[in-house]
Design a protein around this motif. Structure first.
Motif, PDB file in Angstrom:
ATOM      1  N   MET A   1      31.814 117.502  25.767  1.00 29.23           N
ATOM      2  CA  MET A   1      31.270 118.837  25.632  1.00 29.23           C
ATOM      3  C   MET A   1      29.735 118.804  25.638  1.00 29.23           C
ATOM      4  SD  MET A   1      32.109 121.647  22.640  1.00 29.23           S
ATOM      5  CE  MET A   1      33.846 121.680  22.925  1.00 29.23           C
ATOM      6  N   PHE A   2      29.161 117.775  24.983  1.00 27.38           N
ATOM      7  CA  PHE A   2      27.701 117.693  24.880  1.00 27.38           C
ATOM      8  C   PHE A   2      27.147 116.444  25.562  1.00 27.38           C
ATOM      9  CE2 PHE A   2      28.845 120.342  21.222  1.00 27.38           C
ATOM     10  CZ  PHE A   2      27.994 121.411  21.424  1.00 27.38           C
ATOM     11  N   LYS A   3      27.883 115.889  26.506  1.00 22.33           N
ATOM     12  CA  LYS A   3      27.479 114.634  27.130  1.00 22.33           C
ATOM     13  C   LYS A   3      26.056 114.703  27.696  1.00 22.33           C
ATOM     14  CE  LYS A   3      29.972 111.007  29.205  1.00 22.33           C
ATOM     15  NZ  LYS A   3      31.248 110.625  29.690  1.00 22.33           N
ATOM     16  N   LYS A   4      25.758 115.753  28.445  1.00 21.17           N
ATOM     17  CA  LYS A   4      24.436 115.882  29.064  1.00 21.17           C
ATOM     18  C   LYS A   4      23.705 117.117  28.553  1.00 21.17           C
ATOM     19  CE  LYS A   4      25.866 113.337  33.004  1.00 21.17           C
ATOM     20  NZ  LYS A   4      26.271 113.203  34.327  1.00 21.17           N
ATOM     21  N   PHE A   5      23.855 117.417  27.295  1.00 15.97           N
ATOM     22  CA  PHE A   5      23.276 118.608  26.687  1.00 15.97           C
ATOM     23  C   PHE A   5      21.774 118.413  26.467  1.00 15.97           C
ATOM     24  CE2 PHE A   5      22.282 121.239  22.941  1.00 15.97           C
ATOM     25  CZ  PHE A   5      22.722 122.462  23.399  1.00 15.97           C
ATOM     26  N   THR A   6      20.962 119.396  26.879  1.00 11.84           N
ATOM     27  CA  THR A   6      19.511 119.343  26.681  1.00 11.84           C
ATOM     28  C   THR A   6      19.011 120.712  26.225  1.00 11.84           C
ATOM     29  OG1 THR A   6      19.042 119.984  28.966  1.00 11.84           O
ATOM     30  CG2 THR A   6      19.212 117.613  28.501  1.00 11.84           C
ATOM     31  N   LYS A   7      17.722 120.807  25.943  1.00 12.04           N
ATOM     32  CA  LYS A   7      17.127 122.084  25.534  1.00 12.04           C
ATOM     33  C   LYS A   7      17.256 123.144  26.625  1.00 12.04           C
ATOM     34  CE  LYS A   7      13.793 120.694  22.090  1.00 12.04           C
ATOM     35  NZ  LYS A   7      12.408 120.711  21.654  1.00 12.04           N
ATOM     36  N   LYS A 156      52.593 109.697  16.356  1.00 11.84           N
ATOM     37  CA  LYS A 156      53.374 108.548  15.876  1.00 11.84           C
ATOM     38  C   LYS A 156      54.610 108.321  16.733  1.00 11.84           C
ATOM     39  CE  LYS A 156      51.957 109.298  11.095  1.00 11.84           C
ATOM     40  NZ  LYS A 156      52.365 109.886   9.813  1.00 11.84           N
ATOM     41  N   THR A 157      55.294 109.405  17.135  1.00 15.54           N
ATOM     42  CA  THR A 157      56.544 109.238  17.873  1.00 15.54           C
ATOM     43  C   THR A 157      56.321 108.961  19.363  1.00 15.54           C
ATOM     44  OG1 THR A 157      56.733 111.640  18.126  1.00 15.54           O
ATOM     45  CG2 THR A 157      57.904 110.642  16.282  1.00 15.54           C
ATOM     46  N   LYS A 158      55.445 109.695  20.023  1.00 16.00           N
ATOM     47  CA  LYS A 158      55.215 109.514  21.466  1.00 16.00           C
ATOM     48  C   LYS A 158      54.388 108.269  21.760  1.00 16.00           C
ATOM     49  CE  LYS A 158      55.549 114.386  22.629  1.00 16.00           C
ATOM     50  NZ  LYS A 158      54.835 115.580  23.048  1.00 16.00           N
ATOM     51  N   ASN A 159      53.285 108.094  21.032  1.00 15.98           N
ATOM     52  CA  ASN A 159      52.390 106.947  21.173  1.00 15.98           C
ATOM     53  C   ASN A 159      51.959 106.704  22.620  1.00 15.98           C
ATOM     54  OD1 ASN A 159      50.808 104.908  20.171  1.00 15.98           O
ATOM     55  ND2 ASN A 159      52.444 103.381  20.216  1.00 15.98           N
ATOM     56  N   LYS A 160      51.710 107.780  23.358  1.00 14.27           N
ATOM     57  CA  LYS A 160      51.295 107.659  24.752  1.00 14.27           C
ATOM     58  C   LYS A 160      50.437 108.856  25.131  1.00 14.27           C
ATOM     59  CE  LYS A 160      53.995 105.936  28.026  1.00 14.27           C
ATOM     60  NZ  LYS A 160      55.198 105.830  28.856  1.00 14.27           N
ATOM     61  N   GLY A 161      49.356 108.604  25.874  1.00 13.50           N
ATOM     62  CA  GLY A 161      48.530 109.685  26.384  1.00 13.50           C
ATOM     63  C   GLY A 161      47.392 110.073  25.452  1.00 13.50           C
ATOM     64  N   ILE A 162      46.686 111.128  25.860  1.00 15.95           N
ATOM     65  CA  ILE A 162      45.544 111.625  25.084  1.00 15.95           C
ATOM     66  C   ILE A 162      46.048 112.448  23.907  1.00 15.95           C
ATOM     67  CG2 ILE A 162      43.524 113.134  25.158  1.00 15.95           C
ATOM     68  CD1 ILE A 162      43.295 112.441  28.147  1.00 15.95           C
ATOM     69  N   CYS A 163      45.474 112.202  22.716  1.00 14.83           N
ATOM     70  CA  CYS A 163      45.903 112.954  21.535  1.00 14.83           C
ATOM     71  C   CYS A 163      44.765 113.738  20.893  1.00 14.83           C
ATOM     72  CB  CYS A 163      46.564 112.038  20.518  1.00 14.83           C
ATOM     73  SG  CYS A 163      45.497 110.712  19.940  1.00 14.83           S
ATOM     74  N   ILE A 164      43.510 113.325  21.144  1.00 17.45           N
ATOM     75  CA  ILE A 164      42.366 114.033  20.572  1.00 17.45           C
ATOM     76  C   ILE A 164      41.344 114.272  21.674  1.00 17.45           C
ATOM     77  CG2 ILE A 164      40.485 113.996  18.888  1.00 17.45           C
ATOM     78  CD1 ILE A 164      42.140 112.065  17.212  1.00 17.45           C
ATOM     79  N   GLU A 165      40.945 115.542  21.807  1.00 15.56           N
ATOM     80  CA  GLU A 165      39.884 115.891  22.743  1.00 15.56           C
ATOM     81  C   GLU A 165      38.557 115.774  21.998  1.00 15.56           C
ATOM     82  OE1 GLU A 165      38.344 119.709  25.327  1.00 15.56           O
ATOM     83  OE2 GLU A 165      40.379 119.733  24.538  1.00 15.56           O
ATOM     84  N   SER A 166      37.670 114.954  22.519  1.00 10.30           N
ATOM     85  CA  SER A 166      36.383 114.706  21.870  1.00 10.30           C
ATOM     86  C   SER A 166      35.472 115.928  22.006  1.00 10.30           C
ATOM     87  CB  SER A 166      35.728 113.478  22.496  1.00 10.30           C
ATOM     88  OG  SER A 166      34.523 113.193  21.849  1.00 10.30           O
ATOM     89  N   CYS A 167      34.883 116.382  20.902  1.00  5.99           N
ATOM     90  CA  CYS A 167      33.949 117.508  20.912  1.00  5.99           C
ATOM     91  C   CYS A 167      32.500 117.031  20.874  1.00  5.99           C
ATOM     92  CB  CYS A 167      34.208 118.426  19.718  1.00  5.99           C
ATOM     93  SG  CYS A 167      35.803 119.226  19.742  1.00  5.99           S
ATOM     94  N   CYS A 168      32.197 116.086  19.994  1.00  6.64           N
ATOM     95  CA  CYS A 168      30.855 115.512  19.920  1.00  6.64           C
ATOM     96  C   CYS A 168      30.987 114.092  19.380  1.00  6.64           C
ATOM     97  CB  CYS A 168      29.927 116.362  19.069  1.00  6.64           C
ATOM     98  SG  CYS A 168      30.414 116.564  17.357  1.00  6.64           S
TER      99      CYS A 168
END
Length: 179
Positions: A1-7, A156-168
């Motif tokens: 979300m803020f990878k290339k964030f600038t003023k 815990k049950t699936k244990n596969k794929g993306i589980c958290i979308e990074s915000c910062c």
């Protein structure tokens, strides 16, 4: 979300009226109930809260020249610097050592990073869309804040794929943003 964030990504800057400040405080406490005892430290009564409207409908809430939280659409998300001041007030997950370099480059968190040895999930089940703090195995401070894409039970049950979308994360544009 803020990878290339600038003023340059900030479009407008304005002071919040006291009535809107009270609404912001109550919304923050309703989202993060453990912050209630320290809400006046997070948003001091004598300080002016500024609103920065940015690209992609992101709004930054700034107190004393430091970003306290941000909002995209409806959810208030604590900034990483606030999480470092009050680490125990937010739900926390721990990733294993192998995930650290990926998280610090802005990658989303995968299920195996939380379920493998070194990773840690909370005892209580957290529903999807919950904002969580991501710590790293063996490290003292948080390295990211993200939003659950699936519940912790599903992780815990699936244990596969993306589980958290990074915000910062540490070192991103928001971390290095100077008012």
């Amino acid at each position: 979300m803020f990878k290339k964030f600038t003023k340059e990504d900030v479009h407008t800057r304005s002071n919040l009226k006291s009535s809107i400040q009270r609404g912001l405080k109550s919304k923050f406490v309703s989202q993060y109930p453990l912050t209630e005892p320290v809400i006046d430290d997070i948003f001091p009564k004598k300080s002016q809260i500024e609103l920065f409207k940015c690209e992609d409908k992101i709004q930054l809430y700034v107190v004393d020249n430091e970003v306290v939280c941000f909002q995209q659409f409806d959810e208030l998300i604590p900034a990483l610097k606030l999480v470092h001041k009050y680490p125990s007030l937010f739900p926390t997950l721990t990733v294993d050592r192998g995930a650290i370099k990926f998280v610090l480059s802005g990658a989303n968190i995968m299920c195996p990073g939380l379920t493998s040895p070194g990773g840690e999930l909370p005892d209580d089940s957290l529903p999807e869309k919950t904002i969580v703090v991501i710590n790293a195995e063996g490290k003292e401070n948080a390295l990211a804040v993200g939003q659950l894409i699936m519940s912790t039970d599903d992780i815990k049950t699936k244990n596969k794929g993306i589980c958290i979308e990074s915000c910062c994360y540490l070192g991103d544009g928001l971390w290095n943003f100077n008012v």
